[in-house]
Structure formats: C-alpha cells, structure tokens
Design a protein around this motif. Sequence first.
Motif, PDB file in Angstrom:
ATOM      1  N   VAL A  52       0.839  -1.201   0.000  1.00 21.20           N
ATOM      2  CA  VAL A  52       0.000   0.000   0.000  1.00 21.20           C
ATOM      3  C   VAL A  52       0.874   1.250   0.000  1.00 21.20           C
ATOM      4  O   VAL A  52       0.669   2.176  -0.786  1.00 21.20           O
ATOM      5  N   LEU A  53       1.858   1.291   0.898  1.00 28.56           N
ATOM      6  CA  LEU A  53       2.741   2.445   0.977  1.00 28.56           C
ATOM      7  C   LEU A  53       3.506   2.645  -0.337  1.00 28.56           C
ATOM      8  O   LEU A  53       3.687   3.779  -0.800  1.00 28.56           O
ATOM      9  N   GLU A  89      -1.655  11.176   4.836  1.00 25.80           N
ATOM     10  CA  GLU A  89      -2.205  10.347   5.920  1.00 25.80           C
ATOM     11  C   GLU A  89      -2.967   9.165   5.341  1.00 25.80           C
ATOM     12  O   GLU A  89      -3.745   9.300   4.392  1.00 25.80           O
ATOM     13  N   ILE A  90      -2.720   7.991   5.912  1.00 24.60           N
ATOM     14  CA  ILE A  90      -3.510   6.803   5.612  1.00 24.60           C
ATOM     15  C   ILE A  90      -4.194   6.393   6.914  1.00 24.60           C
ATOM     16  O   ILE A  90      -3.536   5.866   7.820  1.00 24.60           O
ATOM     17  N   GLU A 112      -8.317   2.830   9.757  1.00 27.74           N
ATOM     18  CA  GLU A 112      -9.423   2.018   9.254  1.00 27.74           C
ATOM     19  C   GLU A 112      -9.230   1.664   7.772  1.00 27.74           C
ATOM     20  O   GLU A 112      -9.638   0.593   7.325  1.00 27.74           O
ATOM     21  N   THR A 113      -8.573   2.554   7.033  1.00 25.53           N
ATOM     22  CA  THR A 113      -8.291   2.257   5.620  1.00 25.53           C
ATOM     23  C   THR A 113      -7.263   1.139   5.508  1.00 25.53           C
ATOM     24  O   THR A 113      -7.448   0.182   4.745  1.00 25.53           O
ATOM     25  N   MET A 114      -6.192   1.231   6.273  1.00 24.94           N
ATOM     26  CA  MET A 114      -5.168   0.192   6.239  1.00 24.94           C
ATOM     27  C   MET A 114      -5.717  -1.135   6.751  1.00 24.94           C
ATOM     28  O   MET A 114      -5.383  -2.210   6.232  1.00 24.94           O
ATOM     29  N   TYR A 115      -6.601  -1.073   7.750  1.00 27.11           N
ATOM     30  CA  TYR A 115      -7.210  -2.299   8.277  1.00 27.11           C
ATOM     31  C   TYR A 115      -8.070  -2.964   7.204  1.00 27.11           C
ATOM     32  O   TYR A 115      -8.068  -4.194   7.057  1.00 27.11           O
ATOM     33  N   PRO A 142      -8.640   7.771   1.210  1.00 22.71           N
ATOM     34  CA  PRO A 142      -9.912   7.145   1.592  1.00 22.71           C
ATOM     35  C   PRO A 142      -9.852   5.639   1.434  1.00 22.71           C
ATOM     36  O   PRO A 142      -8.914   5.104   0.830  1.00 22.71           O
ATOM     37  N   ASN A 143     -10.844   4.973   1.955  1.00 19.75           N
ATOM     38  CA  ASN A 143     -10.932   3.519   1.865  1.00 19.75           C
ATOM     39  C   ASN A 143     -11.710   3.151   0.607  1.00 19.75           C
ATOM     40  O   ASN A 143     -12.935   3.264   0.586  1.00 19.75           O
TER      41      ASN A 143
END
Length: 361
Positions: free
Chosen positions: A203-204, A220-221, A224-227, A258-259
């Motif tokens: 992702v990064l 910023e990530i 909840e998006t990373m989860y 955003p997710n």
Amino acid sequence: MSIGGKPGQDQEQSVRWFEKIVGTSPALEEVLDLVKLVAPTDSTALVLGETGTGKELIARAIHNISSRYGRPFVKLNCAAIPFDLLESELFGHEKGAFTGAVAQKVGRFEMADTGTLFLDEIGDLPLALQPKLLRVLQEQEFERLGSVHTHRINVRLVAATHHDLAGMVARNEFRNDLYYRLNIFPIVIPPLRERRDDISKLVLHFVEVCSKRIGKRIEEIPEETMYAFARYDWPGNVRELQNLVERAVIRSVNGVLPNPLSTPQANCLDISLNHLSETPASDLPDVILTDHECRELERANLIKALQRTGGRIYGEGGAAELLGINPTTLASRLRAFKIRPSRPRASHSDRIKAENTAESY
C-alpha cells in the motif's frame, strides 16, 4: 534477507535483482530464494500463480540475476495473440509467407537471442503450436514461416501461467512432453491473501508511486483504511491492490487516503441482499454480511453483469464498463471465481488494448 557480498553492494545489487518486488513476508522470501537458485543456470523456469501475483516481475528477476543480464528480455502473452498470428509472433515470417505478409518479420525468439524470452500464459498456447515450441526448447533452432533456412539461437525460456498445467495434461489439453520440458524448475507465487504481512508495504509503495504520477500528495492513511486493506481477500491479488490504491489516490481529499473498499462496487459490486435471503433490500444497511456471504454476492453480481452484456467483457457496452472497473481486473475476478463468459474472448484489438493498460503486476 542476506544475499552476501560487501555492505552497500548488497543493497544496490538486491534492488537490481528484485526491482519492483515489494515485501518481506516468509512466503515471498521463499520465492525469492528459489529465484536466486535457478537464475544463474540456463534451466527453464515455470512460474505459477494466480492472475495478478506478479509472475512477470519474478521472470524479470530471474533474468536480472542471470549471466544474461544486459541482454534482451523479451516477453509475449500467449493469451493476447490470435492463433493465426501467434506462430508468426513467436518464430517470425518471410515476405509473402501468407496473405498480408508484406515484409519480413523477426519473431520473439530471434529478438531474445542471447537473452531471456518470457512466455506469459503458456497454458493458452494452442496445441498445434506446442510441438514447434518443444523443438525450439530442445534443439535451440527453428524456421521462420515461409522459409527453409534454419536459425540457431541461444535463448533462456521463462514461462508462466495461472492454469493447472498438470490438470490440462490429464484432460489432453496440453502436451505432456512439453509440460515436462517446461516444468524443470517450478516457482509457485503465493496469492496476496497468503502473504498479508506484505499488504501494508505494498500500500505504501503504490501510494508513493501513484501520488507522484497523478500529482496528488498523500499525507495520511487512516488506520481504518489500512485495516480494510489488510482484511480484504484480494481475488485480483497485487494488481487489484495497485488499481484500488490508484482509485483511492484519485479520490483523496486534503491529503487523506480514503478507503476504496468501502464502496459497494469494491466490496459487493452493486449487489442486493435479495440475492442472499428473503430479507428486503431496504434492510441492507442494518445487516452485517460475513466475508463469505459478500464474496458469494459479488460472484452473483458478476454473473448478472455478464448475462446483461451477453458475456462481453471488453470494450464499449462490456461488463467491465457496466461495473465501472478495469477489464483486466474483471478478468482476474472471473478467474478467481471460476466464472467463464459464455461468449468467445474479446477481439485481438480489444485484448491488446486491455493488455497495454495493465500494470506490471
């Protein structure tokens, strides 16, 4: 991962070897260890894995580590070329060899001489061409279409497929002698759901790549998006992750990612709860679906989209356009769900267009 050599040189060499391969999970480390074993040899390698797992990146890593680095790395997707053109793409042709052959053409084997030829989706190679490929692998020689002159070459082959070649052999859909010749050193790439430790790193990586290309800074990530990324099963594997990260970067506001999995399109693709039970669709916001239920609904929606478009995936009016997703992403999801469109595959021009828009994974 320890590679050996002097400090500083190790890092530079590793970057060249495994360019664009992101992750440090044990499953990926095992794959890269196999790459380091087979690469210095000239043995044929067979890269196996689901669509979108990065088979081309592994093939390129094999080339980068080998003594052929710096020489040609030529690739061909066997599924993207029509049968009547595939033989010419592989072996070339002479002027006048067939209708439309207005000039001599050099094939991919000649292009790859002294280097590496990567044949992707080898499972889609027609049976009629398989004996000729077997001969080239065994004898390192061939003739162009329309020519009696034999060309000798020195090519290292890396093949890849998402198909079960052993099963195809059992069904007489693939020659067993060619299968054994290709299967000298198999490398199985695990799907992304089996290397979840790598998801955050991917992702990064893709956020950095996409934000630079699109021109939107991501600062910023949210957790909840990373989860959500970490929990999703990724039927389209790393390619799907890359495409969804790009979507999220495009939709980002004030530097916050955003997710993209929070939308119905990404999770259940415009589904209705009526596919699951007798519960009215109006009650959907109050119902929590399990991951299995959501995947079943997604499968039903994909089938519905194919039915509405008559099995057409690509181009205007195709299922990909109806669903609002990339045709290659849709194709990977159909394979993950083992859904076969009722119509023949897209035209050569449509498939080439879709292939050219696909990312490295």
